[in-house]
Motif scaffolding. Structure first.
Motif, PDB file in Angstrom:
ATOM      1  N   VAL A   1       0.835  -1.202   0.000  1.00 59.27           N
ATOM      2  CA  VAL A   1       0.000   0.000   0.000  1.00 59.27           C
ATOM      3  C   VAL A   1       0.868   1.250   0.000  1.00 59.27           C
ATOM      4  O   VAL A   1       0.588   2.230  -0.711  1.00 59.27           O
ATOM      5  CB  VAL A   1      -0.963  -0.030   1.198  1.00 59.27           C
ATOM      6  CG1 VAL A   1      -1.731   1.274   1.308  1.00 59.27           C
ATOM      7  CG2 VAL A   1      -1.927  -1.208   1.074  1.00 59.27           C
ATOM      8  N   ASN A   2       1.945   1.222   0.794  1.00 52.89           N
ATOM      9  CA  ASN A   2       2.810   2.399   0.860  1.00 52.89           C
ATOM     10  C   ASN A   2       3.561   2.646  -0.448  1.00 52.89           C
ATOM     11  O   ASN A   2       4.019   3.755  -0.699  1.00 52.89           O
ATOM     12  CB  ASN A   2       3.811   2.232   2.004  1.00 52.89           C
ATOM     13  CG  ASN A   2       3.127   2.279   3.367  1.00 52.89           C
ATOM     14  OD1 ASN A   2       2.109   2.963   3.526  1.00 52.89           O
ATOM     15  ND2 ASN A   2       3.667   1.553   4.331  1.00 52.89           N
ATOM     16  N   SER A   3       3.702   1.630  -1.279  1.00 56.30           N
ATOM     17  CA  SER A   3       4.464   1.776  -2.531  1.00 56.30           C
ATOM     18  C   SER A   3       3.594   2.138  -3.714  1.00 56.30           C
ATOM     19  O   SER A   3       4.115   2.329  -4.819  1.00 56.30           O
ATOM     20  CB  SER A   3       5.205   0.460  -2.835  1.00 56.30           C
ATOM     21  OG  SER A   3       6.042   0.091  -1.772  1.00 56.30           O
ATOM     22  N   LEU A   4       2.279   2.204  -3.532  1.00 57.09           N
ATOM     23  CA  LEU A   4       1.400   2.457  -4.689  1.00 57.09           C
ATOM     24  C   LEU A   4       1.692   3.798  -5.334  1.00 57.09           C
ATOM     25  O   LEU A   4       1.860   3.909  -6.548  1.00 57.09           O
ATOM     26  CB  LEU A   4      -0.061   2.378  -4.249  1.00 57.09           C
ATOM     27  CG  LEU A   4      -0.579   0.994  -3.821  1.00 57.09           C
ATOM     28  CD1 LEU A   4      -2.028   1.086  -3.364  1.00 57.09           C
ATOM     29  CD2 LEU A   4      -0.447  -0.002  -4.953  1.00 57.09           C
ATOM     30  N   SER A   5       1.735   4.839  -4.530  1.00 56.66           N
ATOM     31  CA  SER A   5       1.967   6.170  -5.084  1.00 56.66           C
ATOM     32  C   SER A   5       3.349   6.278  -5.707  1.00 56.66           C
ATOM     33  O   SER A   5       3.538   6.924  -6.748  1.00 56.66           O
ATOM     34  CB  SER A   5       1.815   7.227  -3.983  1.00 56.66           C
ATOM     35  OG  SER A   5       0.522   7.176  -3.427  1.00 56.66           O
ATOM     36  N   ARG A   6       4.311   5.628  -5.128  1.00 52.30           N
ATOM     37  CA  ARG A   6       5.673   5.682  -5.638  1.00 52.30           C
ATOM     38  C   ARG A   6       5.784   5.025  -7.011  1.00 52.30           C
ATOM     39  O   ARG A   6       6.556   5.463  -7.862  1.00 52.30           O
ATOM     40  CB  ARG A   6       6.589   4.988  -4.620  1.00 52.30           C
ATOM     41  CG  ARG A   6       8.071   5.053  -4.953  1.00 52.30           C
ATOM     42  CD  ARG A   6       8.859   4.319  -3.877  1.00 52.30           C
ATOM     43  NE  ARG A   6      10.274   4.276  -4.176  1.00 52.30           N
ATOM     44  CZ  ARG A   6      11.169   3.571  -3.498  1.00 52.30           C
ATOM     45  NH1 ARG A   6      10.759   2.849  -2.455  1.00 52.30           N
ATOM     46  NH2 ARG A   6      12.458   3.579  -3.826  1.00 52.30           N
ATOM     47  N   LEU A   7       5.011   3.979  -7.223  1.00 46.46           N
ATOM     48  CA  LEU A   7       5.096   3.246  -8.487  1.00 46.46           C
ATOM     49  C   LEU A   7       4.170   3.796  -9.562  1.00 46.46           C
ATOM     50  O   LEU A   7       4.536   3.849 -10.746  1.00 46.46           O
ATOM     51  CB  LEU A   7       4.753   1.766  -8.264  1.00 46.46           C
ATOM     52  CG  LEU A   7       5.739   0.943  -7.453  1.00 46.46           C
ATOM     53  CD1 LEU A   7       5.186  -0.460  -7.223  1.00 46.46           C
ATOM     54  CD2 LEU A   7       7.076   0.858  -8.164  1.00 46.46           C
ATOM     55  N   GLY A   8       2.953   4.195  -9.201  1.00 42.72           N
ATOM     56  CA  GLY A   8       1.949   4.464 -10.225  1.00 42.72           C
ATOM     57  C   GLY A   8       1.593   5.898 -10.483  1.00 42.72           C
ATOM     58  O   GLY A   8       0.985   6.193 -11.524  1.00 42.72           O
ATOM     59  N   LEU A   9       1.931   6.836  -9.604  1.00 44.23           N
ATOM     60  CA  LEU A   9       1.431   8.203  -9.768  1.00 44.23           C
ATOM     61  C   LEU A   9       2.365   9.158 -10.487  1.00 44.23           C
ATOM     62  O   LEU A   9       1.883  10.125 -11.083  1.00 44.23           O
ATOM     63  CB  LEU A   9       1.052   8.781  -8.397  1.00 44.23           C
ATOM     64  CG  LEU A   9      -0.153   8.117  -7.726  1.00 44.23           C
ATOM     65  CD1 LEU A   9      -0.464   8.794  -6.403  1.00 44.23           C
ATOM     66  CD2 LEU A   9      -1.360   8.128  -8.643  1.00 44.23           C
ATOM     67  N   PRO A  10       3.682   9.011 -10.428  1.00 44.43           N
ATOM     68  CA  PRO A  10       4.529   9.978 -11.146  1.00 44.43           C
ATOM     69  C   PRO A  10       4.205   9.995 -12.642  1.00 44.43           C
ATOM     70  O   PRO A  10       3.928   8.961 -13.246  1.00 44.43           O
ATOM     71  CB  PRO A  10       5.953   9.466 -10.877  1.00 44.43           C
ATOM     72  CG  PRO A  10       5.846   8.706  -9.599  1.00 44.43           C
ATOM     73  CD  PRO A  10       4.496   8.057  -9.640  1.00 44.43           C
ATOM     74  N   TYR A  11       4.243  11.210 -13.223  1.00 43.72           N
ATOM     75  CA  TYR A  11       3.909  11.334 -14.643  1.00 43.72           C
ATOM     76  C   TYR A  11       4.940  10.634 -15.527  1.00 43.72           C
ATOM     77  O   TYR A  11       4.635  10.194 -16.627  1.00 43.72           O
ATOM     78  CB  TYR A  11       3.811  12.811 -15.040  1.00 43.72           C
ATOM     79  CG  TYR A  11       2.508  13.443 -14.639  1.00 43.72           C
ATOM     80  CD1 TYR A  11       1.359  13.249 -15.407  1.00 43.72           C
ATOM     81  CD2 TYR A  11       2.413  14.213 -13.486  1.00 43.72           C
ATOM     82  CE1 TYR A  11       0.150  13.819 -15.035  1.00 43.72           C
ATOM     83  CE2 TYR A  11       1.215  14.790 -13.103  1.00 43.72           C
ATOM     84  CZ  TYR A  11       0.084  14.591 -13.883  1.00 43.72           C
ATOM     85  OH  TYR A  11      -1.109  15.155 -13.512  1.00 43.72           O
ATOM     86  N   ASN A  12       6.204  10.554 -15.053  1.00 46.97           N
ATOM     87  CA  ASN A  12       7.248   9.964 -15.870  1.00 46.97           C
ATOM     88  C   ASN A  12       7.440   8.474 -15.608  1.00 46.97           C
ATOM     89  O   ASN A  12       8.410   7.877 -16.070  1.00 46.97           O
ATOM     90  CB  ASN A  12       8.576  10.675 -15.628  1.00 46.97           C
ATOM     91  CG  ASN A  12       8.989  10.634 -14.156  1.00 46.97           C
ATOM     92  OD1 ASN A  12       8.217  10.191 -13.309  1.00 46.97           O
ATOM     93  ND2 ASN A  12      10.197  11.081 -13.870  1.00 46.97           N
ATOM     94  N   THR A  13       6.573   7.848 -14.846  1.00 47.03           N
ATOM     95  CA  THR A  13       6.711   6.426 -14.578  1.00 47.03           C
ATOM     96  C   THR A  13       6.381   5.628 -15.833  1.00 47.03           C
ATOM     97  O   THR A  13       5.646   6.081 -16.716  1.00 47.03           O
ATOM     98  CB  THR A  13       5.787   5.995 -13.426  1.00 47.03           C
ATOM     99  OG1 THR A  13       6.090   4.649 -13.063  1.00 47.03           O
ATOM    100  CG2 THR A  13       4.328   6.071 -13.856  1.00 47.03           C
ATOM    101  N   THR A  14       6.918   4.428 -15.925  1.00 51.58           N
ATOM    102  CA  THR A  14       6.669   3.582 -17.097  1.00 51.58           C
ATOM    103  C   THR A  14       5.294   2.937 -17.003  1.00 51.58           C
ATOM    104  O   THR A  14       4.706   2.825 -15.919  1.00 51.58           O
ATOM    105  CB  THR A  14       7.750   2.496 -17.195  1.00 51.58           C
ATOM    106  OG1 THR A  14       7.678   1.668 -16.033  1.00 51.58           O
ATOM    107  CG2 THR A  14       9.136   3.109 -17.301  1.00 51.58           C
ATOM    108  N   ALA A  15       4.818   2.514 -18.152  1.00 49.99           N
ATOM    109  CA  ALA A  15       3.500   1.857 -18.177  1.00 49.99           C
ATOM    110  C   ALA A  15       3.531   0.554 -17.398  1.00 49.99           C
ATOM    111  O   ALA A  15       2.539   0.171 -16.756  1.00 49.99           O
ATOM    112  CB  ALA A  15       3.082   1.608 -19.626  1.00 49.99           C
ATOM    113  N   GLU A  16       4.678  -0.125 -17.411  1.00 45.62           N
ATOM    114  CA  GLU A  16       4.780  -1.385 -16.682  1.00 45.62           C
ATOM    115  C   GLU A  16       4.668  -1.155 -15.177  1.00 45.62           C
ATOM    116  O   GLU A  16       3.956  -1.896 -14.482  1.00 45.62           O
ATOM    117  CB  GLU A  16       6.114  -2.056 -17.015  1.00 45.62           C
ATOM    118  CG  GLU A  16       6.310  -3.400 -16.333  1.00 45.62           C
ATOM    119  CD  GLU A  16       7.668  -3.993 -16.652  1.00 45.62           C
ATOM    120  OE1 GLU A  16       7.923  -5.139 -16.236  1.00 45.62           O
ATOM    121  OE2 GLU A  16       8.484  -3.295 -17.300  1.00 45.62           O
TER     122      GLU A  16
END
Length: 1620
Positions: free
Chosen positions: A971-986
């Motif tokens: 749960v704590n890693s959701l924002s880190r993985l999915g919310l940044p605009y420059n994150t990858t689709a994977e």
């Protein structure tokens, strides 16, 4: 019907009179009254039936004619039966054997005995013959089929009387039939042949009538034979008839014509032939040709006949260029060609005539022969063929005199001497002469032709010289000369070199920009014929010049394009090819053949090994230092191309020539080819194609002989070098044909061969790698997957693989390079995957092999080793320490380049961990603890965290019981993985899947808790009585020590297995990692706390707003996030949903933002709708400000996607908090007011004249506002009441826009008569139409509440119904609205003075407007829908007595239906029948009333465009009394009765059954009783006929037409007086 016999006449005549004679004796010119009958009806002449039958038989309607033919057969069969019965009664001994005759009638029937005459047939035959002379071909064919039906039924004597007339009639039909009527001609010829067969017989021609009839037929046929005006069809049929008569009488045709031909022939030969027209000349010549061809010949040689032949000779010798130029008419030229052809055929026949072979006629014969020679150069194919055939007959019959031959050939040879005299007819004629008289020509003719051809090498000079051919025909002339060479005598083979060289030069001289060029050469086809004749010499010639490209290219072209003797001879000469192109390999082929014994099927492995030994001898090649060896000779490459072409054209050739295959193998293994392959960039195209052509040949051989194993491995070397050639076809061969198509025994042979060459080191390691990649591994995988494991791999092979390949001595394995190690790892993995139970004895070697590779530094083989070891651990039990080391190493390996193999290894190992590492006494398995530990330690690294989270997502069921240790960090890693605009689709997809995994785990927990709670109450008593301790798992506790023992006993750690360089802590050193929220709560009952729930829901909301659903992948993630949000709200219905991020989004809707504002707005609305579906009241209370804030942007953007979401949102808000409810908060009421203000504002903007907006912008505003209004009206109907005035103005504007669009289109020149939908509304915006329909549907129910609204609405509807440009869908919507008004008014039974109802006057007005709507532009579906709805409404108003009073129904009927008659001409038959009943009830039931209504009262102008007479006829016929029996009128007449009038004589005895009674047409046995019974049944059935029976058949069409024809001849006033 058949005949009538009075009692007196029957007493006198008895049975001695012919059948039907009483009928003939009673024939009168008209009908006569009979006083003996009980009625005053007159009797008709029975022959009227025959006239009617023949009339229908001649009808143009062929169905009627077919019915008449059936009736004729039935009629004739009945007559024959009566005649046979009467004949049987006289003879008393039974009838004679009847004659079966094949006739074209429906069924073959028996002809009556010869002594019985049926007089009716004598009346019927003249009538049928009369039809043959009819004016139409249908009438003529009616006579033909009628005669054909009677051929097998009329007695031979009767037919003999009419034979001459029948033949004349049928020949007349043949003369008159069109040329293209082939079927009718065949039928007529068939009937003519049948008549002649039946009547004329050699053993029955003794009677005088027969002889006279036969002679009359022969005379008529002879006349037609010598008739010069007869057509080809008639002449052929006459000749066939004469041949038939001759065969039937046992004589020759010449004997039949002998007494008749002189007076007929004399006019033909006495007059000059040229005094007749061309058609008559053709007929005359054809007739004489037939007579001359008879054996014995009919004609005798006379001076007149000789003159005729000379005249025919003059016509045949006529110069065609003169009369073709003179006539200049294609049809006349064709006729002249027919005449010349006929004359030459006559002269051919005359040349075979013995009388003309007398010496006195030698001059004429010489002229004829000379004419044959001359005609060979004609341009007409038919003339040439006839002349050639005549000349062939002359050559076969006699030896041609030399002087005659020379004189005949002199004109041709003289023209051949000069180049300018050459023409295509001359050369073609010379070719035909060479075919017939090649031995008479000297071979020097070829030298002369070569001299002529050499002049074509100078095309400019040739074009300027005089010539007899047209400009541009030079290549054709040269090709015609080359065509002559293969026809020359056998000595012409000496021209081979000169001709081939000259043809090559001629092709080079052809212009490149013309039709004929070097690519499209006209010379190669005739050259091919010459080479095919001298195939042996040609093969030697071209093989000797194999290194010369110009010769080789022509040779290849001929081999590829021609399937003649040259290709066959080349296929028979493999040694010649090898000697010419592969001479450097011949000595080695012979040496190899001497050394190697022949390999048979019994020792394939030995032969393959020895083949490899022979392959190893390639090192013994003498490596030449010169570059010629590397480059290669042209003869070698050309020879290889030649062999490749032969293999392609003749697939069996290489299999039958093993020497060629062995030579190609030597060429493949030669160092020179390998050197060329390494320097491919410097080679020419034939050299580059060398390896591909060799491989194509090998594949051809291997497809025919699969036992050749060594070549499979030899070809693999091609993949060791980079090449410009695509060799994917070779890979497909290995993968598809070998791996899937070879039998298991062959696969075993291949595998054994591979193991041998692996041990013998015959190939390099790179070659072995390719062999394993392309051949061995795919073959083994397919075999294992299809149940062929032990057919391919036996224990001995497994032992060799393990001992020699996987676990060899150290010095051997040290030589393995990295690619080979990888392939061996894959081989070991394949065996572990499919042969687990059979590799138990080799576990030590297998784990040692994989473990050693895990310790290697090379990354590639190490990752494959992980896959191998994981397969081993999945298959066999191993010590816990080894399993943990492998698992931990995989968890720490997260490099991108190793991603796929590590994922594969983990997916193999993870399902086995619960079995291999059971939890034991601890609640949490050790592999879970290590996973948690590494996640905590490496969590700061994004790649490590993603690697472990992906593992958890893929194997979620394994981590479910211990989820408490992972959910907090997930749960704590959701924002880190999915919310940044420059994150990858994977990464974003992984974050969404993690959120979904937590939701799924919680849903599973809730389901389990629900099941437990339901079962607790039921199992409470059982639990108290049960001795088993609650909470323990007896099976699980008993399994733990068993697994522990198994770990210590089954597999021991090898001393050579060193631990991996990873941390392997013991049990005591594992730290106790505390998990937030897990203390005091078992893992099985773990649930996320409220903060986690809020974080997950917030993340799903934020990620839904971050994603831009433009591409397919992002759209899929967006949909997945919304679905998960719905599931999360279902799992946690009381979770707190915060919309802080949505508020920021709404506050920053500016065009400068990276995301499109409209898209962001639509996404925000989608999220709000998802939340509102699950938490309606809670969400509305907490976010009412956000909802109010989002209204203005939605109306400003006017996006329909956003509008749909907004409407869904507002509907849920209004449903949860109705406006009238007392509990509705003030904020919700303000939201109501806000929505109304926005709608009012936007609708006023488009209806205010002072504000000018673009049409597209205004339509968008209207569409969005109507969209919202329509959605809210579904929840609250009175919501639109404040907007009715505005909506009426909007409707006026839309009607005005639609009218202006249609007017503009009409002014652009569109044709008014076009009835397509495009003609009326091509430029009307679809948005306008959609908006108009929406407005109509919205206000249809609310507009009737006020007279003001209703009046305005009526004006708008009048305008829309009157406009031609109104769309059909709008008109259908108006129709539905008016229909609803009318039906609702009467359903509510409103008073006439009520404001909300339509009075009858308004209804009539609307109906009349709807009746005149222009429906030409309607589509077919719209037309059907309009008719169904409108006519149903109209019929209900006119005929439904339960709803509407009689006065109203009559008013609607008179003012609408009778005026426009829409129901009376409806396309639907059921609807038309309903309206017809209305007319039937309205009009009086008498004939006078119906005629008065049809002619005087009703105005038929509305149905003038249809066949309205049918409706009038139906009205008249509807009053008929259809159940009354049919009776004759007093002024009618009838036929004479069948039964005898008066007492029956005593001597007439009717037998009960005829002994040989045959079957009737319907298959029943025919007798007199059955005949009379059937006739009585027919009379009984006819007496029961009523009016309805007849009317249903034709429905009185002719009566109506006759009535109206009569009325149209009368003045109008007189017609009306008649009706009155």
């Amino acid at each position: 019907i058949l005949f009538h016999v009075d009692s007196s006449s029957s007493n006198q005549s008895g049975f001695g009179q012919p059948i039907g004679s009483s009928l003939s004796s009673s024939i009168t010119m008209g009908s006569r009254p009979r006083s003996t009958t009980s009625s005053n009806l007159r009797e008709l002449d029975p022959l009227i039936f025959l006239d009617a039958l023949v009339e229908v038989l001649s009808s143009e309607n062929r169905q009627h004619a077919k019915a008449a033919l059936f009736a004729l057969n039935t009629f004739a069969e009945t007559l024959i039966f009566l005649a046979r019965m009467k004949h049987t009664g006289v003879l008393r001994g039974g009838p004679s054997t009847p004659m079966l005759v094949s006739s074209p009638s429906l069924n073959p029937v028996y002809s009556p005995p010869p002594s019985v005459r049926v007089a009716v047939f004598e009346e019927l035959l003249p009538r049928l013959l009369h039809c043959c002379y009819g004016s139409t071909w249908q009438a003529q064919m009616g006579g033909v089929i009628g005669l054909g039906a009677l051929v097998g039924k009329v007695s031979v004597e009767t037919l003999c009387i009419f034979q001459v007339r029948v033949v004349r009639g049928l020949i007349y039909v043949l003369k008159r039939l069109p040329v293209h009527a082939n079927k009718e001609q065949e039928e007529t010829n068939h009937v003519l042949t049948q008549v002649l067969r039946v009547v004329n017989n050699a053993d029955e021609a003794n009677s005088e009538p027969r002889r006279q009839s036969f002679q009359g037929v022969v005379e008529f046929l002879a006349f037609e034979l010598f008739n010069p005006n007869a057509s080809i069809v008639v002449r052929k049929n006459v000749q066939a008839c004469l041949s038939l008569l001759a065969s039937r009488t046992g004589s020759e045709v010449s004997e039949l014509l002998e007494p008749l031909y002189l007076p007929l022939l004399q006019p033909l030969i006495s007059r000059p032939l040229r005094s007749k027209n061309v058609e008559q000349q053709v007929g005359t010549v054809t007739a004489l040709n037939f007579c001359l061809a008879l054996r014995p010949p009919l004609l005798k040689l006379s001076p007149e006949l000789v003159n005729f032949l000379q005249e025919a000779l003059q016509i045949a010798e006529a110069d065609e260029t003169v009369w073709v130029t003179k006539l200049m008419n294609a049809k006349i030229v064709m006729t002249w060609n027919k005449l010349r052809t006929a004359c030459i055929e006559l002269l051919c026949t005359a040349m075979a005539w013995g009388d003309l072979k007398a010496p006195i006629h030698s001059e004429l014969r010489a002229k004829i022969i000379s004419m044959f020679f001359k005609s060979l150069t004609c341009r007409t194919t038919e003339i040439v063929n006839v002349a050639k055939e005549g000349l062939r007959q002359v050559v076969q019959q006699q030896r041609m005199p030399k002087d005659l031959l020379q004189s005949s050939l002199r004109p041709i040879l003289v023209n051949l001497a000069q180049t300018r005299s050459l023409t295509m007819p001359l050369l073609q004629g010379l070719a035909r002469l060479l075919e017939l008289l090649s031995n008479w020509f000297n071979v020097t003719l070829g030298a002369k032709l070569l001299d002529h051809l050499k002049k074509w090498l100078e095309p400019e000079k040739l074009a300027q010289s005089q010539k007899s051919w047209k400009t541009g025909d030079e290549p054709k002339i040269a090709a015609a000369m080359i065509e002559l060479f293969h026809l020359l005598p056998a000595a012409a083979s000496k021209f081979l070199d000169d001709l081939v060289t000259l043809v090559i030069d001629l092709e080079s001289a052809l212009p490149e920009d013309q039709f004929y060029s070097e690519i499209n050469s006209p010379y190669r086809a005739p050259l091919s014929k010459f080479l095919n004749r001298y195939a042996v010499e040609a093969v030697d010639y071209f093989l000797a010049r194999l290194s010369h490209q110009k010769y080789f290219r022509r040779f290849m072209y001929i081999i590829c394009s021609d399937t003649g003797e040259l290709r066959d001879e080349l296929a028979k000469s493999p040694q010649k090819i090898l000697a010419s192109a592969f001479s450097q390999f011949n000595s080695q082929t012979e040496a190899g053949a001497a050394q190697l014994p022949s390999s048979g099927p019994g020792n394939q492995l030995l032969s393959s090994v020895k083949d490899e030994g022979a392959g190893a001898t390639t090192n013994s090649f003498t490596v030449q230092s010169s570059s010629n060896m590397v480059i290669g000779s042209d003869s070698y490459f050309n020879g290889l191309e030649l062999i490749s072409t032969l293999v392609k054209l003749m697939p069996e050739w290489l299999r039958d020539n093993r020497d060629v295959f062995d030579t190609l193998l030597l060429a493949w293994k030669s160092p020179a080819r390998i050197a060329r392959l390494q320097n491919e960039q410097e080679l020419s195209l034939p050299q580059v194609m060398e390896s591909k052509r060799l491989i194509k040949c090998f594949l051809n051989y291997l497809r025919h002989d699969r036992t050749e194993v060594s070549a499979l491995f030899d070809m693999l070397s091609i993949f060791l070098y980079r090449s410009r050639i695509d060799y994917s076809f070779l890979k497909e061969f290995y993968v598809i044909e070998v791996a899937e198509g070879y039998a298991p025994n062959l696969k075993k042979t291949i595998l054994t061969h591979f193991l041998n060459i692996f041990q013998l080191k015959q190939y390099g390691q790179d070659h072995l790698v390719v062999a394993m990649q392309i051949l061995i591994l795919p073959m083994l995988a397919h075999s294992f997957q299809n149940g062929q494991s032990w057919e391919v791999v036996d224990p001995s092979i497994v032992k060799i693989i393990v001992d020699k390949l996987l676990d060899p001595p150290e010095e051997v394995s040290a030589e393995y390079d990295e690619p080979l190690r990888i392939e061996l790892l894959q081989l070991a993995t394949l065996l572990l995957k499919y042969l687990q139970n059979d590799l138990v004895h080799h576990r030590k070697e297998l784990i040692k092999f994989g473990w050693n590779h895990l310790k290697r530094e090379d990354n590639s083989s190490k990752q494959w080793a992980f896959v191998n070891v994981c397969h081993f651990l999945e298959a066999y039990q191993a010590p816990e320490k080894i399993i943990l080391q492998v698992f931990i190493a995989l968890l720490r390996t997260c490099q991108p380049e190793n991603k796929l193999l590590v994922k594969q290894a983990l997916d193999i190992l993870m399902p086995a961990l619960p079995r291999r590492l059971p939890p034991g006494d601890t609640r949490m398995p050790i592999w879970i603890r290590y996973t948690k530990k590494i996640l905590v330690e490496e969590g700061h690294s994004i790649p490590n965290m993603i690697h472990i989270f992906q593992l958890i997502v893929r194997h979620a069921e394994l981590f479910y019981s211990c989820r408490a240790h992972f959910v907090p960090q997930m749960v704590n890693s959701l924002s880190r993985l999915g919310l940044p605009y420059n994150t990858t689709a994977e990464n974003r997809r992984l974050a969404i899947e993690l959120a979904g995994l937590v939701v799924a785990w919680e849903r599973q927990r809730q389901s389990e808790m629900k099941v437990v709670q339901e079962s607790e109450s039921q199992n409470q008593i059982v639990d108290m009585l049960s001795p088993t301790v609650i909470g323990g798992d007896p099976k699980r506790s008993s399994d733990v020590p068993m697994f522990a023992d198994d770990l210590s006993k089954r597999v021991k750690v090898e001393p050579g297995l060193q631990p991996l360089p990873v941390m392997s802590p013991g049990g005591a050193s594992i730290p106790n990692i505390e998990t937030p929220g897990s203390s005091g709560q078992p893992d099985e009952e773990y649930k996320p706390n409220a903060a986690m729930e809020e974080m997950i829901i917030t993340f799903l909301i934020r990620v839904s707003l971050v994603i831009e659903p433009k591409e397919k992948e992002s759209s899929s993630m967006y949909k997945q996030a919304l679905d998960l949000l719905t599931q999360a709200l279902e799992v946690w219905p009381n979770a707190n949903v915060k919309f802080n991020y949505l508020e920021k989004l709404l506050g920053n809707l500016t065009p400068s933002q990276s995301k499109d504002p409209a898209t962001a707005l639509a996404q925000g609305l989608d999220v709000m709708n998802k939340v509102l579906e699950k938490q309606p009241r809670l969400f509305i209370r907490n976010n009412i400000n956000h909802i109010s804030q989002i209204l203005e942007p939605c109306f400003n953007n006017k996006m329909l996607d956003a509008g749909k979401s907004l409407c869904s949102l507002l509907k849920m808000v209004f449903s949860a908090f109705p406006l009238e409810a007392a509990t509705t908060p003030q904020d919700i009421k303000m939201l109501y007011q806000r929505v109304q203000d926005l709608i009012q504002k936007h609708l006023a903007a488009v209806t205010t004249p002072q504000i000018t907006l673009e049409a597209s912008n205004a339509n968008s505003i209207i569409s969005f506002a109507l969209f919202v209004l329509n959605a809210l009206a579904e929840v609250q109907k009175n919501f639109i009441d404040p907007f009715i005035v505005l909506l009426l103005r909007v409707l006026q504007r839309l009607a005005r826009d639609m009218g202006s669009s249609a007017g503009n289109h009409a002014r652009q020149g569109q044709r008014p008569e076009m009835d397509s939908a495009v003609s009326s509304r091509p430029t009307v915006d679809s948005t306008v139409i959609c908006n108009m329909k929406t407005v109509l549907k919205l206000i249809s129910e609310r507009v009737m509440g006020s007279s003001e609204y209703r009046r305005n609405m009526g004006q708008i509807l009048q305008t829309l119904l009157s406009e031609r440009g109104t769309d059909s869908s709008v008109l259908l919507c108006i129709l539905d609205m008016i229909k609803a008004w009318i039906e609702d008014d009467y359903r509510l039974v409103s008073s006439a003075g009520s404001v909300s109802s339509l009075n009858p006057k308004d209804i009539v007005t609307y109906l009349q407007k709807l009746s005149v709507v222009d429906r030409k532009s309607f589509s077919s579906s719209a037309q059907e829908e309009w008719d169904a709805k409108y006519l149903q409404l109209l019929y209900s108003l006119c005929g439904d007595s339960t709803k509407y009073p009689l006065a109203s129904r009559q008013e609607y009927f008179h003012k609408v239906e009778r005026q426009y008659m829409l129901g009376f001409r409806a396309k639907d038959p059921e609807m038309r029948k309903r309206f017809f009943r209305l007319y039937h009830d309205y009009v009086g039931k008498t004939l006078f009333a119906r005629l008065q209504f049809i002619i005087q009262t009703q105005d038929w102008e509305a149905v003038s465009d249809v066949f309205w007479l049918k409706q009038g006829l139906d009205l008249i016929l509807a009053i008929l009394v259809e159940n009354e029996p049919i009776s004759l009128a007093s002024n009618s007449a009838r036929l004479t009765p069948l039964t005898i009038v008066g007492p029956v004589p005593d001597r007439i005895i009717m037998p009960q059954q005829v002994p040989d009674a045959h079957e009737s047409l319907d298959g029943t046995s025919l007798s007199f009783d059955s005949l009379t019974t059937r006739h009585s049944q027919f009379l009984n059935e006819a007496s029961k006929l009523v009016v309805n029976t007849i009317l249903n058949f034709h429905r009185g069409r002719l009566i109506w037409m006759g009535l109206y024809f009569y009325l149209t001849l009368l003045p109008v006033s007189l017609a009306r007086n008649l009706c009155l």
